[in-house]
Write an enzyme that holds these catalytic residues in place. Structure first.
Site, mmCIF file in Angstrom:
data_model
loop_
_atom_site.group_PDB
_atom_site.id
_atom_site.type_symbol
_atom_site.label_atom_id
_atom_site.label_comp_id
_atom_site.label_asym_id
_atom_site.label_seq_id
_atom_site.Cartn_x
_atom_site.Cartn_y
_atom_site.Cartn_z
ATOM 1 N N TYR A 176 0.857 -1.172 0.000
ATOM 2 C CA TYR A 176 0.000 0.000 0.000
ATOM 3 C C TYR A 176 0.903 1.235 0.000
ATOM 4 C CZ TYR A 176 -2.659 -3.802 2.156
ATOM 5 O OH TYR A 176 -3.211 -5.022 2.444
ATOM 6 N N ASP A 285 -1.049 7.051 -10.537
ATOM 7 C CA ASP A 285 -1.283 5.633 -10.262
ATOM 8 C C ASP A 285 -1.081 4.752 -11.485
ATOM 9 O OD1 ASP A 285 -2.086 3.510 -8.469
ATOM 10 O OD2 ASP A 285 -3.324 5.000 -7.453
#
Length: 602
Positions: A176, A285
């Site tokens: 993460y 991302d």
């Protein structure tokens, strides 16, 4: 197999797989620009080793997984199907009796192989040769990258985040991203569907601080394992041991009650407070877009430990192809046998890179009865992380999924718009930006399998395709192009697959670059297209923004998979279809913020 990152890097050096950058570079964009260029070279380019990083005493390694060769080396295999074959051998020897057993195939295989993690035996584990606590903690010593110009700050991009369930005591090691806020705090980007977030909610309900540890720069199998979509409660360190064929050695942390890979380069120890949230992001991302800023938990660092001469391992994600594509390919191949225990009719599957891992899956099945393709779609949409998938395409078993041309052929010759499209709703990945609603939206399934008795016939009275000329080309193509160019806002037009004889293609595809404006959204373009008789020779139209190169097939696929909400952005009428793959705004009924595409042009 490799005990640690530096053994892997040494192996890559021997194979000529590492490029050294001796000049000083900044962790703010410089490393990212170089990595982006290299990772997009044919075959993924080389791994990069940055020897001098401004503001830090530590070198940086990137793109170490970014080719098929390096990914195979990372897992110690000759091809990426090898771990899956090992799992398949166990499945066939111990066939599961039900769904619960099927989901436990990998952990059962690992347990039998006895690759449980081991505790470090010795005086000082390598990851704790240097220990910094209290006022010594300062995250600025790390060469953390700011990856893209509009990122909210520097982000740790390859962290192995170690947590433990408050209820079961089981460990999770997930990946993460972590935004650096200041010298001793970071964001903790736990998506709501992930195991780390699930464990955090256990602590939050009890009002307790959650201990968290983070490893950066583990051996390659262990780093890969943190990315794998294992069932909840299955220890990723067991998977790493299975891949390595030897256990991962773990060491207890200095300030918290967790264990971490003893051979890692860096360890961050600390906690997450149950009631503290802070704005995290934006972040460039893997979708190729910025994920938007939002509230996420805050990680407080109580200790930084590291090797005496550590190497900082980072990755850059963005528009594919990038390094993470090869990590995803390894997962695709490794998890096929586990998928087949639940769906034995699945012969193979493929996650196209342009779909960024969660937007489309292509499946080849051994079809046995009417509605079998729809049964597989429904099953996959209810299966673990496959449930996030926005689109599923189902083909017959003989279709070679490694040959995209065969898939395109099936799409052109078999797809009946009126009978072969399944629309439904369900959970979506947090990073999906096309839906009007976060985390939830429309999904689409395409059935390109051969018809069985009992299924509706394809195209009995639908799109006929128009007349063909002497050489097989549609006679009205030139007039259709001229008519389409007369539509206000159309800036470019191209027919896809004109080289195919029309007699062999039931579907004709026209792509258009358009410029939207107030009162001229996707549905307005669709209405004009479908009402013009001169365009009746085409039955599939795809709209793209005016700056899109209509000769770049990969770019167009990436836009379709990312930008289309199947329920809102597809207009179906009389065996014809218009798909809007443009960015969306109020003129399209889309009120959510639309993210920017990643670029270094700023």
């Amino acid at each position: 197999m490799y005990r640690h990152l530096r053994e892997f890097l040494a192996a890559l050096e021997r194979e000529g797989e590492v490029l050294h950058v001796a000049d000083e570079v900044s962790p703010c964009l410089d490393i990212s620009k170089i990595t982006d260029r290299e990772s997009k070279r044919p075959g993924g380019g080389k791994a990069l080793f940055f020897e001098k990083v401004k503001g830090s005493a530590f070198p940086v390694a990137t793109n170490i997984f970014g080719s098929m060769k390096r990914m195979c080396m990372a897992l110690g295999v000759k091809d990426l199907d090898e771990p899956g074959r090992r799992i398949k051998e166990f499945v066939e020897f111990h066939p599961p009796g039900n769904l619960r057993e099927a989901m436990n195939v990998i952990p059962m295989a690992i347990e039998v192989s006895r690759f449980f993690p081991r505790t470090f035996r010795g005086k000082t584990p390598p990851c704790q040769e240097v220990v910094l606590t209290g006022d010594q903690v300062d995250l600025s010593i790390l060469p953390v990258l700011q990856c893209w110009p509009k990122d909210g700050g520097p982000f740790i991009t390859l962290p192995l985040v170690v947590t433990r369930s408050l209820e079961t005591g089981k460990r999770n090691v997930g990946m993460y991203r972590m935004q650096i806020f200041d010298k001793n705090t970071t964001g903790m980007h736990w998506h709501i569907h992930k195991d780390g977030s699930h464990y955090f909610n256990e602590y939050r309900k009890k009002g307790l601080r959650m201990p968290v540890a983070v490893a950066v720069g583990a051996d390659p199998a262990t780093t890969y394992a943190a990315t794998a979509p294992l069932p909840r409660g299955v220890d990723e360190m067991m998977l790493a041991g299975f891949i390595r064929k030897k256990p991962v050695v773990m060491a207890p942390c200095v300030t918290i009650d967790l264990s971490v890979p003893a051979e890692a380069e860096f360890i961050l120890e600390g906690y997450v407070d149950p009631d503290e949230l802070r704005i995290e992001g934006p972040f460039g991302d893997h979708t190729g877009y910025y994920s938007l800023a939002d509230l996420y938990p805050v990680f407080h660092v109580t200790a930084i430990t590291h090797r005496r001469d550590p190497i900082y391992n980072a990755t850059l994600v963005g528009k594919p192809p990038m390094e993470d594509c090869y990590l995803a390919k390894a997962t695709e191949r490794m998890f096929l046998p586990m998928l087949q225990t639940v769906f034995p009719e699945i012969m193979d599957y493929w996650l196209p890179w342009e779909g960024v891992f969660h937007n489309i899956v292509v499946v080849a099945i051994d079809k046995e009865y009417p509605g079998h393709a729809q049964k597989v779609m429904s099953g996959l949409w209810g299966q673990g992380q496959m449930s996030f998938c926005k689109a599923i395409t189902v083909l017959d078993r003989e279709v070679d999924l490694t040959d995209p041309g065969r898939i395109i052929e099936a799409l052109l010759t078999r797809l009946d718009i009126t009978t072969d499209i399944t629309l439904t709703k369900g959970v979506l990945d947090v990073l999906d930006h096309s839906s009007p609603f976060p985390n939830f939206g429309n999904k689409i399934g395409l059935d390109l399998t051969r018809r069985f008795p009992g299924e509706p016939p394809r195209n009995p009275h639908g799109f006929a395709g128009g007349a063909t000329g002497a050489e097989g080309s549609w006679a009205g193509e030139a007039s259709a192009r001229g008519e389409a160019s007369e539509i206000p806002g159309v800036t470019a037009i191209r027919r896809l697959f004109p080289e195919r004889p029309d007699a062999a293609a039931e579907n004709r595809v026209l792509v258009l670059a358009v410029e939207k404006a107030a009162g001229r959204g996707g549905r307005e373009f669709a209405a004009q297209i479908l009402e013009r008789p001169e365009l009746s020779g085409f039955n599939i139209f795809v709209l793209f923004d005016k700056e899109i190169d209509l000769n770049n097939g990969s770019l167009m696929l990436w836009k379709v998979f990312n930008n289309v909400d199947p329920g809102r952005d597809m207009v179906l009428r009389d065996h014809r279809m218009v798909v809007d793959a443009c960015k969306k705004g109020p003129m399209d009924g889309h009120d959510r913020e639309w993210p920017d595409e990643l670029t270094f042009d700023e």
